[in-house]
Motif scaffolding. Structure first.
Motif, PDB file in Angstrom:
ATOM      1  N   ASN A 176       0.858  -1.191   0.000  1.00 58.20           N
ATOM      2  CA  ASN A 176       0.000   0.000   0.000  1.00 58.20           C
ATOM      3  C   ASN A 176       0.888   1.232   0.000  1.00 58.20           C
ATOM      4  OD1 ASN A 176      -1.795   2.183   0.763  1.00 58.20           O
ATOM      5  ND2 ASN A 176      -3.272   0.592   1.350  1.00 58.20           N
ATOM      6  N   GLY A 177       1.057   1.822  -1.180  1.00 57.38           N
ATOM      7  CA  GLY A 177       1.947   2.965  -1.312  1.00 57.38           C
ATOM      8  C   GLY A 177       1.500   4.164  -0.501  1.00 57.38           C
ATOM      9  N   ARG A 178       0.190   4.434  -0.453  1.00 60.58           N
ATOM     10  CA  ARG A 178      -0.311   5.600   0.275  1.00 60.58           C
ATOM     11  C   ARG A 178      -0.015   5.476   1.770  1.00 60.58           C
ATOM     12  NH1 ARG A 178      -3.964   9.483  -1.024  1.00 60.58           N
ATOM     13  NH2 ARG A 178      -4.479   8.379  -2.968  1.00 60.58           N
ATOM     14  N   THR A 179      -0.288   4.300   2.324  1.00 62.24           N
ATOM     15  CA  THR A 179      -0.022   4.091   3.746  1.00 62.24           C
ATOM     16  C   THR A 179       1.469   4.156   4.031  1.00 62.24           C
ATOM     17  OG1 THR A 179      -1.974   2.676   3.923  1.00 62.24           O
ATOM     18  CG2 THR A 179      -0.328   2.503   5.672  1.00 62.24           C
ATOM     19  N   ALA A 180       2.293   3.584   3.158  1.00 67.22           N
ATOM     20  CA  ALA A 180       3.738   3.627   3.339  1.00 67.22           C
ATOM     21  C   ALA A 180       4.244   5.062   3.328  1.00 67.22           C
ATOM     22  CB  ALA A 180       4.420   2.820   2.232  1.00 67.22           C
ATOM     23  N   SER A 181       3.665   5.897   2.454  1.00 67.40           N
ATOM     24  CA  SER A 181       4.053   7.309   2.392  1.00 67.40           C
ATOM     25  C   SER A 181       3.709   8.025   3.691  1.00 67.40           C
ATOM     26  CB  SER A 181       3.364   7.983   1.206  1.00 67.40           C
ATOM     27  OG  SER A 181       3.682   9.355   1.141  1.00 67.40           O
ATOM     28  N   LEU A 182       2.535   7.739   4.249  1.00 66.39           N
ATOM     29  CA  LEU A 182       2.125   8.361   5.512  1.00 66.39           C
ATOM     30  C   LEU A 182       3.036   7.951   6.666  1.00 66.39           C
ATOM     31  CD1 LEU A 182      -1.766   7.968   5.229  1.00 66.39           C
ATOM     32  CD2 LEU A 182      -0.437  10.072   4.988  1.00 66.39           C
ATOM     33  N   LEU A 183       3.633   6.765   6.550  1.00 67.85           N
ATOM     34  CA  LEU A 183       4.537   6.270   7.590  1.00 67.85           C
ATOM     35  C   LEU A 183       5.969   6.750   7.400  1.00 67.85           C
ATOM     36  CD1 LEU A 183       3.209   2.608   7.926  1.00 67.85           C
ATOM     37  CD2 LEU A 183       2.888   4.501   9.537  1.00 67.85           C
ATOM     38  N   GLY A 184       6.189   7.590   6.375  1.00 70.27           N
ATOM     39  CA  GLY A 184       7.504   8.194   6.199  1.00 70.27           C
ATOM     40  C   GLY A 184       8.364   7.578   5.119  1.00 70.27           C
ATOM     41  N   VAL A 185       7.852   6.597   4.393  1.00 70.23           N
ATOM     42  CA  VAL A 185       8.621   5.986   3.304  1.00 70.23           C
ATOM     43  C   VAL A 185       8.615   6.933   2.101  1.00 70.23           C
ATOM     44  CG1 VAL A 185       8.796   4.031   1.716  1.00 70.23           C
ATOM     45  CG2 VAL A 185       8.046   3.661   4.076  1.00 70.23           C
ATOM     46  N   LYS A 186       9.791   7.228   1.582  1.00 71.66           N
ATOM     47  CA  LYS A 186       9.904   8.107   0.418  1.00 71.66           C
ATOM     48  C   LYS A 186       9.647   7.278  -0.842  1.00 71.66           C
ATOM     49  CE  LYS A 186      13.153  11.199   2.732  1.00 71.66           C
ATOM     50  NZ  LYS A 186      12.139  12.235   2.973  1.00 71.66           N
ATOM     51  N   ILE A 187       8.439   7.388  -1.376  1.00 71.62           N
ATOM     52  CA  ILE A 187       7.985   6.533  -2.467  1.00 71.62           C
ATOM     53  C   ILE A 187       8.863   6.690  -3.704  1.00 71.62           C
ATOM     54  CG2 ILE A 187       6.043   5.890  -3.933  1.00 71.62           C
ATOM     55  CD1 ILE A 187       5.556   5.330  -1.024  1.00 71.62           C
ATOM     56  N   ASP A 188       9.109   7.934  -4.117  1.00 70.88           N
ATOM     57  CA  ASP A 188       9.892   8.161  -5.332  1.00 70.88           C
ATOM     58  C   ASP A 188      11.293   7.580  -5.213  1.00 70.88           C
ATOM     59  OD1 ASP A 188       7.853   9.386  -6.682  1.00 70.88           O
ATOM     60  OD2 ASP A 188       8.494  11.432  -6.227  1.00 70.88           O
ATOM     61  N   ARG A 189      11.878   7.707  -4.015  1.00 71.83           N
ATOM     62  CA  ARG A 189      13.229   7.171  -3.813  1.00 71.83           C
ATOM     63  C   ARG A 189      13.225   5.644  -3.900  1.00 71.83           C
ATOM     64  NH1 ARG A 189      16.396   8.992   1.484  1.00 71.83           N
ATOM     65  NH2 ARG A 189      16.190  10.997   0.356  1.00 71.83           N
ATOM     66  N   VAL A 190      12.225   5.016  -3.312  1.00 71.47           N
ATOM     67  CA  VAL A 190      12.135   3.553  -3.359  1.00 71.47           C
ATOM     68  C   VAL A 190      11.970   3.076  -4.802  1.00 71.47           C
ATOM     69  CG1 VAL A 190      10.725   1.559  -2.713  1.00 71.47           C
ATOM     70  CG2 VAL A 190      11.248   3.314  -1.020  1.00 71.47           C
ATOM     71  N   ILE A 191      11.080   3.737  -5.546  1.00 72.10           N
ATOM     72  CA  ILE A 191      10.850   3.347  -6.932  1.00 72.10           C
ATOM     73  C   ILE A 191      12.116   3.531  -7.760  1.00 72.10           C
ATOM     74  CG2 ILE A 191       9.583   3.937  -9.038  1.00 72.10           C
ATOM     75  CD1 ILE A 191       7.171   4.566  -7.271  1.00 72.10           C
ATOM     76  N   ALA A 192      12.821   4.654  -7.550  1.00 67.58           N
ATOM     77  CA  ALA A 192      14.064   4.900  -8.287  1.00 67.58           C
ATOM     78  C   ALA A 192      15.105   3.827  -7.982  1.00 67.58           C
ATOM     79  CB  ALA A 192      14.612   6.286  -7.941  1.00 67.58           C
ATOM     80  N   MET A 193      15.221   3.445  -6.715  1.00 64.28           N
ATOM     81  CA  MET A 193      16.198   2.420  -6.335  1.00 64.28           C
ATOM     82  C   MET A 193      15.822   1.060  -6.905  1.00 64.28           C
ATOM     83  SD  MET A 193      18.624   3.863  -4.803  1.00 64.28           S
ATOM     84  CE  MET A 193      19.463   2.388  -4.224  1.00 64.28           C
ATOM     85  N   VAL A 194      14.519   0.775  -6.991  1.00 67.47           N
ATOM     86  CA  VAL A 194      14.075  -0.487  -7.583  1.00 67.47           C
ATOM     87  C   VAL A 194      14.426  -0.528  -9.064  1.00 67.47           C
ATOM     88  CG1 VAL A 194      12.014  -1.747  -8.321  1.00 67.47           C
ATOM     89  CG2 VAL A 194      12.286  -1.100  -5.940  1.00 67.47           C
ATOM     90  N   PHE A 195      14.217   0.577  -9.781  1.00 67.70           N
ATOM     91  CA  PHE A 195      14.598   0.630 -11.184  1.00 67.70           C
ATOM     92  C   PHE A 195      16.108   0.482 -11.340  1.00 67.70           C
ATOM     93  CE2 PHE A 195      10.357   2.019 -12.213  1.00 67.70           C
ATOM     94  CZ  PHE A 195      10.197   1.660 -13.541  1.00 67.70           C
ATOM     95  N   LEU A 196      16.871   1.095 -10.441  1.00 66.75           N
ATOM     96  CA  LEU A 196      18.323   0.964 -10.490  1.00 66.75           C
ATOM     97  C   LEU A 196      18.740  -0.491 -10.292  1.00 66.75           C
ATOM     98  CD1 LEU A 196      20.809   2.976 -10.666  1.00 66.75           C
ATOM     99  CD2 LEU A 196      20.967   2.692  -8.182  1.00 66.75           C
ATOM    100  N   LEU A 197      18.132  -1.157  -9.308  1.00 60.96           N
ATOM    101  CA  LEU A 197      18.443  -2.555  -9.031  1.00 60.96           C
ATOM    102  C   LEU A 197      18.008  -3.448 -10.182  1.00 60.96           C
ATOM    103  CD1 LEU A 197      19.387  -4.759  -7.094  1.00 60.96           C
ATOM    104  CD2 LEU A 197      17.139  -4.675  -5.997  1.00 60.96           C
ATOM    105  N   ALA A 198      16.800  -3.213 -10.705  1.00 62.23           N
ATOM    106  CA  ALA A 198      16.300  -4.011 -11.824  1.00 62.23           C
ATOM    107  C   ALA A 198      17.188  -3.839 -13.053  1.00 62.23           C
ATOM    108  CB  ALA A 198      14.862  -3.620 -12.157  1.00 62.23           C
ATOM    109  N   GLY A 199      17.654  -2.597 -13.299  1.00 65.09           N
ATOM    110  CA  GLY A 199      18.544  -2.348 -14.423  1.00 65.09           C
ATOM    111  C   GLY A 199      19.878  -3.063 -14.272  1.00 65.09           C
ATOM    112  N   ALA A 200      20.410  -3.091 -13.054  1.00 72.89           N
ATOM    113  CA  ALA A 200      21.673  -3.795 -12.815  1.00 72.89           C
ATOM    114  C   ALA A 200      21.519  -5.292 -13.077  1.00 72.89           C
ATOM    115  CB  ALA A 200      22.139  -3.554 -11.376  1.00 72.89           C
ATOM    116  N   LEU A 201      20.408  -5.874 -12.636  1.00 70.58           N
ATOM    117  CA  LEU A 201      20.148  -7.287 -12.893  1.00 70.58           C
ATOM    118  C   LEU A 201      20.029  -7.559 -14.392  1.00 70.58           C
ATOM    119  CD1 LEU A 201      17.487  -7.945 -10.098  1.00 70.58           C
ATOM    120  CD2 LEU A 201      19.834  -8.802 -10.138  1.00 70.58           C
ATOM    121  N   ALA A 202      19.334  -6.656 -15.106  1.00 70.16           N
ATOM    122  CA  ALA A 202      19.195  -6.813 -16.555  1.00 70.16           C
ATOM    123  C   ALA A 202      20.542  -6.679 -17.252  1.00 70.16           C
ATOM    124  CB  ALA A 202      18.214  -5.775 -17.100  1.00 70.16           C
TER     125      ALA A 202
END
Length: 292
Positions: A176-202
């Motif tokens: 739940n992205g909305r709830t995670a954001s309310l709890l202080g998780v930086k959504i854009d940063r997490v998504i960017a890091m996931v793309f970075l990790l996925a790109g490295a695997l590729a």
């Protein structure tokens, strides 16, 4: 029996390459609920980065591999920052993300064809011997190398997802992205890091695929096989993507070895259709609230 064992090793080796790409598909899907069709081309560009560093700059192969993996990771991150992020912020439907990914895929394929041409490129061979004799079973050295590296990397990936703070944030956003954001998780940063990790695997998958076969502009189509593997295992599930990829690699190798190599792709796509018809959530039944 020996031939069957040999086919199994080759199948698992091919499946391990699929698994690296499929894991990236699963990670992105778990967060954004869309299939990143440009992911296969990120794999292709990573292989070309490695080729350029090796053949043009004459760098050691180990350094070239790092450049290939890093280059693919950077391209994947730029895809997210320059294309997908603006679409997300405007609240557009996920279909727009998929259309943008298709556009990037076509652009990268044509760009690679213009820059490097359509001829196949070869990455250096690390071993003088092409196969090892293990009790009468001949296993390719490239197969063993790809399998060993992929297993180590995939184990590390699963540990990152399940045992680290970053992995906790990924799973929280996936649930739940909305709830995670309310709890202080930086959504854009997490998504960017996931793309970075996925790109490295590729990128790593692209280098391994280039070592095993060749590097060419349409090699990103291997991403389609990785997507099939992700669907088989369950879209959004990293463990499911890995298992689905291994299963697909085994099926393709056995079909090629015992029936006909011409039927390999037919069987793969038939399996995809069967899974979608019988069990759309994949063999491992991933719940939408537990995608990562």
């Amino acid at each position: 029996m020996k031939i069957l064992f040999q086919q199994i090793i080759i199948g698992i080796s091919i499946g391990s390459v699929y698994a690296l790409i499929a894991s990236g598909y699963a990670l992105v899907y778990s967060l954004l609920d869309f299939s990143n069709w440009a992911h296969g081309e990120v794999c292709m560009l990573g292989a070309y980065c490695c080729f350029m560093a090796t053949r043009i700059e004459k760098l050691p192969f180990a350094v070239s591999v790092v450049i290939g993996v890093g280059g693919a990771a950077l391209i994947s991150l730029l895809n997210e920052r320059l294309a997908y992020r603006n679409i997300r912020r405007h609240g557009s439907p996920n279909m727009f993300l998929m259309i943008a990914a298709m556009g990037l895929s076509t652009t990268y394929q044509n760009l690679a064809n213009v820059i490097w041409g359509s001829k196949f490129k070869q990455l250096p061979k690390l071993f003088k011997t092409t196969s090892l004799n293990l009790g009468g079973v001949f296993i390719g050295t490239s197969d063993l190398l790809c399998l060993s590296i992929a297993i180590v990397v995939l184990v590390i990936l699963l540990l990152i997802i399940n045992k680290t703070r970053f992995g906790l944030h990924v799973r929280a956003v996936a649930c739940n992205g909305r709830t995670a954001s309310l709890l202080g998780v930086k959504i854009d940063r997490v998504i960017a890091m996931v793309f970075l990790l996925a790109g490295a695997l590729a990128g790593l998958a692209g280098v391994m695929y280039g070592m095993k076969y060749n590097v060419y502009p349409t090699m990103g189509n291997v991403g389609i096989k990785a997507f099939i593997a992700s669907v088989i295992g369950g879209l959004g599930s990293v463990p499911g993507a890995i298992i689905g990829a291994m299963l697909l690699g085994l099926i393709e190798t056995v079909v090629s070895g015992y029936i006909s190599s011409g039927l390999r792709d037919l069987i793969s796509f038939s399996l995809l259709i069967a899974i979608l018809l019988i069990r759309p959530s994949g063999l491992f039944g991933v719940d939408v609230q537990e995608k990562a």
